[in-house]
Structure formats: C-alpha cells, structure tokens
Scaffold this motif. Structure first.
Motif, PDB file in Angstrom:
ATOM      1  N   LYS A 136       0.947  -1.194  -0.114  1.00 11.48           N
ATOM      2  CA  LYS A 136      -0.041   0.177  -0.054  1.00 11.48           C
ATOM      3  C   LYS A 136       0.898   1.196  -0.033  1.00 11.48           C
ATOM      4  N   GLY A 137       2.062   1.087   0.315  1.00  9.61           N
ATOM      5  CA  GLY A 137       3.014   2.409   0.125  1.00  9.61           C
ATOM      6  C   GLY A 137       3.312   2.896   1.249  1.00  9.61           C
ATOM      7  N   TYR A 138       2.743   2.458   2.588  1.00 13.19           N
ATOM      8  CA  TYR A 138       3.014   3.045   3.890  1.00 13.19           C
ATOM      9  C   TYR A 138       4.524   2.795   4.323  1.00 13.19           C
ATOM     10  N   LEU A 139       5.106   1.599   3.798  1.00 13.55           N
ATOM     11  CA  LEU A 139       6.356   1.284   4.195  1.00 13.55           C
ATOM     12  C   LEU A 139       7.327   2.269   3.393  1.00 13.55           C
ATOM     13  N   LEU A 147      10.520 -13.740  -1.724  1.00 15.54           N
ATOM     14  CA  LEU A 147       9.241 -13.754  -2.433  1.00 15.54           C
ATOM     15  C   LEU A 147       8.039 -12.970  -1.704  1.00 15.54           C
ATOM     16  N   PRO A 148       8.025 -11.582  -1.748  1.00 16.05           N
ATOM     17  CA  PRO A 148       7.235 -11.055  -0.698  1.00 16.05           C
ATOM     18  C   PRO A 148       5.516 -11.217  -0.984  1.00 16.05           C
ATOM     19  N   ARG A 149       5.224 -11.313  -2.297  1.00 13.68           N
ATOM     20  CA  ARG A 149       3.931 -11.709  -2.568  1.00 13.68           C
ATOM     21  C   ARG A 149       3.476 -12.974  -2.172  1.00 13.68           C
ATOM     22  N   GLY A 204      16.033 -13.884   5.957  1.00  9.90           N
ATOM     23  CA  GLY A 204      14.918 -12.865   5.456  1.00  9.90           C
ATOM     24  C   GLY A 204      15.327 -11.473   5.586  1.00  9.90           C
ATOM     25  N   VAL A 205      15.775 -11.259   6.719  1.00 12.08           N
ATOM     26  CA  VAL A 205      16.176  -9.660   6.885  1.00 12.08           C
ATOM     27  C   VAL A 205      16.977  -9.285   6.150  1.00 12.08           C
ATOM     28  N   TRP A 206      18.053  -9.976   6.062  1.00  7.74           N
ATOM     29  CA  TRP A 206      19.271  -9.634   5.021  1.00  7.74           C
ATOM     30  C   TRP A 206      18.928  -9.549   3.507  1.00  7.74           C
ATOM     31  N   ARG A 207      18.122 -10.381   3.150  1.00  6.58           N
ATOM     32  CA  ARG A 207      17.340 -10.269   1.793  1.00  6.58           C
ATOM     33  C   ARG A 207      16.382  -9.121   1.602  1.00  6.58           C
ATOM     34  N   PHE A 208      15.683  -8.963   2.636  1.00  8.41           N
ATOM     35  CA  PHE A 208      14.875  -7.730   2.724  1.00  8.41           C
ATOM     36  C   PHE A 208      15.499  -6.463   2.341  1.00  8.41           C
ATOM     37  N   ALA A 209      16.609  -6.285   2.867  1.00  6.20           N
ATOM     38  CA  ALA A 209      17.207  -5.247   2.884  1.00  6.20           C
ATOM     39  C   ALA A 209      17.969  -4.741   1.503  1.00  6.20           C
ATOM     40  N   LYS A 210      18.244  -6.196   0.781  1.00  8.90           N
ATOM     41  CA  LYS A 210      18.711  -6.177  -0.425  1.00  8.90           C
ATOM     42  C   LYS A 210      17.920  -6.256  -1.646  1.00  8.90           C
ATOM     43  N   ARG A 211      16.548  -6.244  -1.200  1.00 13.34           N
ATOM     44  CA  ARG A 211      15.718  -6.382  -2.403  1.00 13.34           C
ATOM     45  C   ARG A 211      15.030  -4.816  -2.469  1.00 13.34           C
ATOM     46  N   ASP A 212      14.237  -4.573  -3.829  1.00 13.08           N
ATOM     47  CA  ASP A 212      13.701  -3.532  -3.953  1.00 13.08           C
ATOM     48  C   ASP A 212      12.248  -3.466  -3.113  1.00 13.08           C
ATOM     49  N   ILE A 213      11.756  -2.285  -2.767  1.00 14.49           N
ATOM     50  CA  ILE A 213      10.482  -2.355  -2.410  1.00 14.49           C
ATOM     51  C   ILE A 213       9.330  -2.404  -3.281  1.00 14.49           C
ATOM     52  N   VAL A 214       8.352  -3.052  -3.229  1.00 15.65           N
ATOM     53  CA  VAL A 214       7.693  -3.502  -4.304  1.00 15.65           C
ATOM     54  C   VAL A 214       6.046  -3.022  -3.930  1.00 15.65           C
ATOM     55  N   ASN A 215       5.745  -2.011  -4.558  1.00 12.92           N
ATOM     56  CA  ASN A 215       4.327  -1.404  -4.238  1.00 12.92           C
ATOM     57  C   ASN A 215       3.385  -2.129  -4.899  1.00 12.92           C
ATOM     58  N   GLU A 216       2.004  -2.143  -4.668  1.00 13.90           N
ATOM     59  CA  GLU A 216       1.065  -2.534  -5.364  1.00 13.90           C
ATOM     60  C   GLU A 216       0.937  -2.058  -7.008  1.00 13.90           C
ATOM     61  N   THR A 247      14.142   7.086 -10.890  1.00 14.13           N
ATOM     62  CA  THR A 247      15.667   7.880 -10.207  1.00 14.13           C
ATOM     63  C   THR A 247      15.292   8.029  -8.908  1.00 14.13           C
ATOM     64  N   ILE A 248      13.937   8.739  -8.230  1.00 10.23           N
ATOM     65  CA  ILE A 248      13.793   9.031  -7.425  1.00 10.23           C
ATOM     66  C   ILE A 248      13.837   7.854  -6.286  1.00 10.23           C
ATOM     67  N   ARG A 249      13.317   6.796  -6.529  1.00  9.83           N
ATOM     68  CA  ARG A 249      13.194   5.848  -5.740  1.00  9.83           C
ATOM     69  C   ARG A 249      14.649   5.119  -5.584  1.00  9.83           C
ATOM     70  N   LEU A 250      15.586   5.351  -6.600  1.00 12.88           N
ATOM     71  CA  LEU A 250      16.972   4.824  -6.494  1.00 12.88           C
ATOM     72  C   LEU A 250      17.626   5.654  -5.550  1.00 12.88           C
ATOM     73  N   LEU A 251      17.416   7.071  -5.736  1.00 14.95           N
ATOM     74  CA  LEU A 251      18.262   7.788  -4.829  1.00 14.95           C
ATOM     75  C   LEU A 251      17.724   7.788  -3.372  1.00 14.95           C
ATOM     76  N   LEU A 252      16.377   7.247  -3.183  1.00 14.40           N
ATOM     77  CA  LEU A 252      16.041   7.337  -1.779  1.00 14.40           C
ATOM     78  C   LEU A 252      16.383   5.883  -1.256  1.00 14.40           C
ATOM     79  N   GLY A 253      16.902   5.058  -2.106  1.00 13.96           N
ATOM     80  CA  GLY A 253      17.332   3.649  -1.593  1.00 13.96           C
ATOM     81  C   GLY A 253      16.335   2.762  -1.551  1.00 13.96           C
ATOM     82  N   LEU A 254      14.818   2.848  -2.065  1.00 14.92           N
ATOM     83  CA  LEU A 254      13.923   2.014  -2.165  1.00 14.92           C
ATOM     84  C   LEU A 254      14.122   0.943  -3.030  1.00 14.92           C
TER      85      LEU A 254
END
Lengths: 541, 297
Positions: free
Chosen positions: A382-385, A462-464, A529-541, B46-53
């Motif tokens: 939802k993007g809150y993260l 695999l967050p989803r 899991g925490v280590w992988r989470f820190a390395k992966r992209d944040i994926v919104n809906e 670009t912005i998400r990369l800059l923010l580390g997301l």
C-alpha cells in the motif's frame, strides 16, 4: 473510424469475477478436501456399525464437544462423518471468505479510489455494485461446484458410499453461511466508511452467530437457538442423513432482502460516504508515535487483544470439558486414540484433552503469524512502508522490530492460554503444576517461531507469496495431524507437520532441546529474510 | 561547488527493459533542479533509487558523498521527500501524522511547522482517511518543509493542490533555496519548473536527453519568428535552419535554428510592418525534444 463499444455491465462482471476467482478456487478445493477426505479414514478406524453407535453414544454424552463440531448423529456413517468433524470449521471459513470478499470488492475498492474511474463511465453506483457482485456470484458458484466435485469423487469409495446428490447438498450446506455473510458484507460496506470497519461490523455478527450455534449445540436446553444462526441452518439442513431443504430458504430470504436494500443504500448515498454518519474530526492521541517501533506496537494492540481472546476461548473450552469428556469417552478406544494422538499424551485422557487445548492454541498462533506476515506485506504494497523508509530508519531494523513484536505477542498469548488451561483445570478438580505448564506453553511456540522465521525469509525473497505459502504449510500440518489420529502415517510425513513440534502436554517435562533447535532455525531463517529484505527492492501494488 | 547528488551510469532494469539507462547527473548545493519527462520516462525510478527504495542494476548514486543505497538511513537524516501520491495511515489524524513524521525524521522546526499549517490553510484535526488528495499532499509538504532538510526531493508534489496552494508551494521552494537548501523537483507542471529551477534535466525512455539552464536549452532550440507584411510574405523555405513555416494572408510565422542573418535579410527586404522574435517557452522546448526521433538532438 469505427468505434468499438463495450458493455460496462459485462466489464464489471468480469472485474468482479477476476478479483474473486482465485479465492474461490482455494476455498472450493480446501472445503472439498476437508469434507470429502475423512469418510474413508473414519470407515477404517470404525469398521463396524456397533463401534460407530458406541462412538456416537459417547459423543452425545458430552454435548460441549458440539461447540466446534457438528451434531453427533452424523458420526453414525462414514458418508456423514465429516459433517460432525469439520462442518463448523468449513462453514466458518466459507463465512469469513464471503464477508472478506464482498467488503473488499465494494468498500475496499471505493476506499482505495478505484470505484471513481468506473463510475465516471456509463454506469451508476447501484449498477456497478450489482454487476461486480454478479461477477463474484460466478466465482461463488464455481467454489461450490469444485467442492461438490471433490466431495463426490472422494465419496465414491465403497466404504464411504456418498451419493452425488448428497455430496451436492453437503457442498451447498458448507457455502450457505458464506452466502449469508457475503450478503451481510454487501450491507456493511454501505453502512461503514472504511473496509476495516465494514469487516469489523460483519465479524462481530459472525462471531455472535457462530457462538450462538456453538452454544445451541453444546447446551441441550439451548438447542432451539440454532434456528437463529446461519451456521445452525446448515446443521438443520442435515444434508446427508435426512435432508431438510426448507433450511436453504432462510439464507436465500436474507440474501434477497439484504442485497437490494444494500444496493438501494448504494444508490442513495454519495461516493466516499457511508450510511452510518461518521465524524470527520478526531481527537488526536500521541501515545506510541515516538518511533516506528512504538507505532508498530500501537497498530498491534487490538489484533493482540483479539487473538488472545480467541486463544483463551479455545484453550478454555477444551480445558473446561476435559474431565467430563474424558469420563464419557474413555470407553471408546478409537476416540481415545484420536484425542491421545492430537493431545500428545497416551497415558491420561484428561491430560490429552488439555493437550488438545494447547494444540488449538498452537494452531491459532500459527494462523496469527501468517496473518501478521501478510499484514507486513500489505504495509509495503500500500506504500506505507515507503513513507517509513524515506525517514532515517534502517530497513533491516524495521523488519527485525516487527518480527520481535510478533514473537513477543506469540509467546505472551501462549503463556496466557497456558495459564487459562491451568486455571480451568484447577477449577474442575484437575491438579497441575503451573510452572511446568508455563514452561510447556513456552516450548509450544517453537514451531510458531520456526514458521515466523520461514515467513520472514519468504517475505525477504518472494514478498507476494509469503503469507500464502505460510497458510499452505499450516493447512498441511493440520491435515497431517488429523490424518495421523486415524491412520498410521509414516514418521517422515508426520515430521513435515508444524503441529508435530507443537505438542503441549501439561504434565510432561518441557522439551527444551527441540524448542532450542526450532528457535535457532527460526532465528537463522529470519536473519536470512531480514538480510534479503535489505537487499531487495520495495515493491508497491 | 559542493555536489549534493551525483549519479554515475545509474541504471535500473526490470527484466531486459531499462527503466533508467546510464544516468550521469550532478546536483549542486543550493540548486533547484527540475526533472522532466513524460510518464514512464524514469523520473520516479530515479527518485526511488536515490532514496534507496530500489537498488540499481548498474552504476551508482551518491548523496552528500555517501552511497544512496548502502547508507540510506544516514542520508535520510538530511533529506525530506514528498511523493506524488502520499500514502499516510488512514486511522491517524492530521496532527498525529505530522507528529509521527516529525518524530521519525528526528528534527523539526516546530514554529515553522505551525506557520506552514497556517499558510497551507490545513486543518489537522481530521482523520487522514477523510482528507482529499490535496489535503493529504499538504500534510506531506508541511512535514517535509518543516524538517528544513538539506535536500528536498519532490515527485510531482503539487498534483492535487489548487492554484493558490501551488503558489504557496513555489514560494516555500524559493524560500528553501534562499536558505541554502537543495531541491530536486520532478514535475509535469512546466511553468512551475520554469519559475523555480536553476537547471533542467529532461529524460526520455530512461535516458537523459537534455541537461542545462533554460537559456542553455534554448540555445540549441529554434527561435520563433513572426512578421506581418503589407503585401505577400516572402518565401523563406530555402533558408538554412528554417522550419514550421506558416503563412496566412500577410502573416508569416516560422522557427529557425542556427544563424538568423539570412532570414532577417529576406524579411527586411520585403518591408515588414511588424516583426517579433521570441525565445521558446519551456513547453515548446519540451515538445520539441519529444518530437525529435529517439536519440537525436
């Protein structure tokens, strides 16, 4: 240029269908297997009618067992046994599915702003809601048909001997409460401003009506109250032994009245508003807003209370009937075997009953863990993260804190449930060592912590899929545990069940070694899991 | 000059598709950089990369000299960010949200926050779920400006704001700039960028196609010339660099790139009664960039 035209009604029906078909397939298969797979196992455990009659007599002498089971008479035949064993659970699942789906489809979509573009087209709020619901109706019918097919296929076993027609009625009986609460969800979606509130209103009614039916089944003088609960109507439908089709009518009548009423409300009210007035203004409370950790705790207060109450209710119920149930059923060797296996004790049937309370606590905690990991994923989707992580907060710290909160909740609930078991056992004249019970309550959470660790790893990779895989693991564990109470399962299969490691025997010396292993593996998986989470992209809906 | 943001060959691929392709960009201290591009050009990436997301597929991004991914949390102490679609917790009130965001960031100018609440005409006593998109955007803007962070990153921040509030936003950006803060502004509103930005970067299909001040960008672009004559306008089609010729009765309009000498000679010989030459607006520049085939300037 030729302009292609589309039917908005058709588009919305397809939308409703696509949004719900996956859930329908899962609930269809699950309910079909739960209701269909137990007949043969029962026939093997009770091969002759004399044993079955004795078993039913034993069950009938402990009406309290009926709270989470069907009417005892259904245990007379393998064809109807699953009604006794699992109807309460499957109707409950179908009801929750129905309620969650319609509130998500209507109020959830509206809350997320997805109805606006639909309503900007050639449709009205009432027509849009109606056609989305029709789309869901297709999924609903598919769920019933799948369940029917599974029950009928498994019922073909000559030892079970369930006709296709009875299988159809049984499947219908499972889904009638689902229809009732789906309709209620349509109504609460109009009454409440948010999906969460629409769901809460519906769940309140659901809990009341489920408890009413359970009480009506457990207390002989209250038997008539089941006439006022959709769960009771499925009992009264009596789909296999003596079908009473008239009990389909109350649910149909409710649906026919409530859905048009809800659609009328949809037409009358403004988009984004609710029938029940709600103040836009709110008094601000700043407690636990000092950090992301504090806010995570604040968000978890109510879920913690609800899960705790659920665990206390189940553990308390099984503890309260332990002595009387054991006295009444000790003459049935097969039943003793089931309770002993599930309760984790083969020496004393009373202790086994108390162990059953522990098993249900473990089951509740496992489900709670899957729900919580699902909730963590929703924060991300939802993007809150995003809003949290663009602040000076380390990703790994954020997830670690969430997992710690979850682990502490799990442990606290287990200890509260263990104390409840001890207190109720004491009150019913069963003397136990509180310190041993609390230690067993602690070791009980080992498998839950293992699941949390695995869930964290899945979330990191695999967050989803994380929560879905966790639910599958829980259902698998439950199925294995139930099957092993009837059949002799290979040890290697038994060990794949999470519940295998979640035995709770109030008198046994706690197994700290297994707990330490489970805890260690859980922590290791969570760290990965925490280590992988820190390395992966944040994926919104 | 102190470099605040620096990207080197910054690339983000999803499968085989590059959402951002080898971006080389620097943003200096106290500068307002406008970041333009149509939908899907790679601005938000670009912005998400800059923010580390999200993590780069290749290349690197540094902010305040530190790696944007590895030291994200440390960098964020000096950053404030406003997305185009603000995701706030619906059960909190506006005041609770502002307090929570301030606590998360760790530093806040409370007096300035109060001032911003007044300026943006924001009522913090409602639940977030009841706010309109514009009001939710105001919460994010107030929270961001009130941090007085060294770097402000905005991703289409005025979407949902009315013109009066958009003007207040622009005033606050100018105040931030005056205060020495650096601003990275991604926007579709070209007037906003034209008014606020020292330099402009234009992205197309994940690639940086233009970077410079508005005047520098204009230097490479066509000048519009308009003239009215007593008689028939002269023929200018053969003149080098002339394009987009429009002739209506006595009126001539055309664009010219490069030297204007030959065109002026032809026009003056035809005795014009009026003559106007103007630089292209940012909108015209933007459209011109996007009209040219990919990769060409």
């Amino acid at each position: 240029m030729a302009k292609r035209t589309f039917s908005p009604s058709r588009a919305m029906r397809r939308f409703g269908f696509r949004q719900t078909i996956r859930g329908a397939l899962i609930i269809g298969v699950l309910s079909g297997l739960m209701m269909g797979a137990q007949g043969a196992a029962y026939a093997a455990a009770y091969p002759n009618q004399k044993d079955r009659d004795a078993f039913v007599t034993s069950l009938s002498s402990v009406p309290a067992l009926g709270f989470m089971a069907g009417e005892a008479k259904n245990a007379l035949l393998p064809a109807s046994y699953s009604i006794y064993k699992s109807i309460a659970l499957t109707t409950l699942l179908a009801a929750i599915w129905g309620l969650m789906t319609t509130t998500r489809l209507l109020r959830g979509q509206e809350e997320d702003g997805r109805l606006e573009p639909i309503l900007a087209g050639r449709t009205t709020k009432m027509a849009a809601s109606l056609h989305i619901l029709i789309g869901y109706g297709y999924s609903f019918v598919i769920a019933i048909v799948i369940s029917w097919a599974a029950i009928a296929a498994l019922g073909l076993d000559p030892q079970v001997d369930l006709s296709i027609g009875h299988a159809g009625l049984l499947s219908l009986g499972v889904f009638l409460p689902g229809l009732f609460f789906a309709s209620l969800g349509v109504l609460t979606s109009q009454l409440a401003l948010t999906r969460g509130r629409a769901l809460a209103y519906g769940l309140g009614v659901l809990l009341f009506l489920f408890t009413l039916r359970g009480a009506a089944n457990s207390i002989t003088d209250w038997n008539g109250w089941k006439h006022f609960s959709p769960f009771g109507w499925t009992d009264l439908l009596n789909p296999v032994l003596d079908p009473q089709l008239i009990w389909i009518l109350p649910t149909l009548a409710f649906t026919i009245i409530v859905i048009p009423l809800a659609l009328f409300f949809a037409k009358q009210r403004d988009l984004g508003e609710s029938v029940l007035p709600e103040s836009q203004f709110a008094r601000s409370h700043f407690y636990l807003l000092g950090s992301d950790f504090g806010y995570s705790i604040r968000q978890n207060i109510w879920p913690f209370i609800w899960w705790t109450l659920g665990a206390i209710a189940y553990a308390g119920l099984l503890s309260s009937i332990a002595k009387v149930g054991a006295d009444a059923l000790s003459s049935s060797p097969a039943f003793v075997k089931i309770v002993s296996t599930l309760g984790g004790n083969h020496d004393d049937i009373v202790i086994s009953f108390l162990g059953l309370g522990g098993m249900f606590t473990a089951l509740i905690l496992l489900v709670m863990s899957a729900v919580s990991i699902g909730s963590i994923r929703r924060q991300e989707a939802k993007g809150y993260l995003d809003t949290i992580l663009v602040q000076p907060i380390h990703r790994s710290a954020w997830l670690t804190k969430r997992l710690i909160i979850l682990a502490v909740m799990v442990l606290a609930i287990s200890l509260i449930a263990s104390y409840t078991i001890w207190q109720i056992a004491e009150n019913t004249g069963v003397s136990l060592d509180l310190w041993i019970i609390l230690q067993n309550g602690t070791t009980l959470v080992g498998s839950v912590l293992l699941l949390i660790g695995a869930g964290a790893l899945l979330y990191g990779v695999l967050p989803r899929l994380a929560a879905i895989v966790m639910y599958v693991a829980i259902v698998w564990g439950f199925v294995v545990d139930v099957l092993k109470s009837f059949l002799t399962l290979d040890d290697s299969i038994d060990k794949t069940s999470l519940l295998h490691y979640a035995t709770f025997t109030p008198t046994k010396t706690p197994d700290w070694e297994t707990f330490t292993w489970l805890l260690g593996i859980g922590i290791f998986l969570a760290a990965l899991g925490v280590w992988r989470f820190a390395k992966r992209d944040i994926v919104n809906e | 000059m102190t470099v605040i943001i620096e990207t080197k060959k910054l690339t983000k691929k999803y499968g085989s598709k590059a959402a951002l392709d080898s971006l080389d960009l620097t943003v200096n201290k106290g500068e307002v950089l406008g970041y333009l591009g149509p939908n899907g050009a790679g601005k938000t990436t670009t912005i998400r990369l800059l923010l580390g997301l999200t993590h780069p597929s290749d290349g690197s991004a540094t902010i305040f000299g530190e790696d944007a991914t590895r030291h994200a949390a440390d960098i964020h102490k000096r950053i404030a960010y406003v997305p185009g679609e603000t995701n706030l917790w619906p059960s909190l009130s506006g005041a609770e949200t502002l307090k929570f965001l301030a606590n998360l960031h760790g530093s806040i100018d409370e007096a300035y926050q109060k001032e911003l609440i007044k300026k943006f005409d924001f009522d913090p006593n409602k639940k977030v779920r009841t706010y309109s998109k514009g009001n939710r955007q105001k919460i994010a803007l107030i929270a961001a400006f009130a941090t007085r962070a060294d770097l402000l990153i905005f991703d289409e921040p005025t979407s949902g704001l009315d013109p009066v509030m958009a003007k207040i936003f622009r005033d606050e950006v100018l105040a931030a700039k005056k205060n020495g803060q650096t601003v990275f502004l991604s926007s579709h509103i070209l007037e906003e960028v034209e008014e606020l930005c020292d330099r402009i970067a234009v992205l197309r299909a994940g690639k940086l196609v233009e970077l410079g001040t508005l005047d520098e960008l204009r230097h490479f672009s066509a000048v519009t010339v308009e003239a009215t004559f007593t008689g028939k306008p002269p023929s200018v089609s053969g003149i080098k660099g002339v394009s987009n010729i429009e002739i209506h009765d006595h009126f001539l309009r055309c664009n010219i790139t490069g030297s204007i000498d030959e065109l002026l000679t032809v026009i003056s010989k035809a005795k014009p009664v009026s003559f106007l030459s103007r630089k292209p607006s940012l909108e015209e520049l933007f459209l011109a960039i996007y009209k040219t085939p990919s990769g060409e300037k």
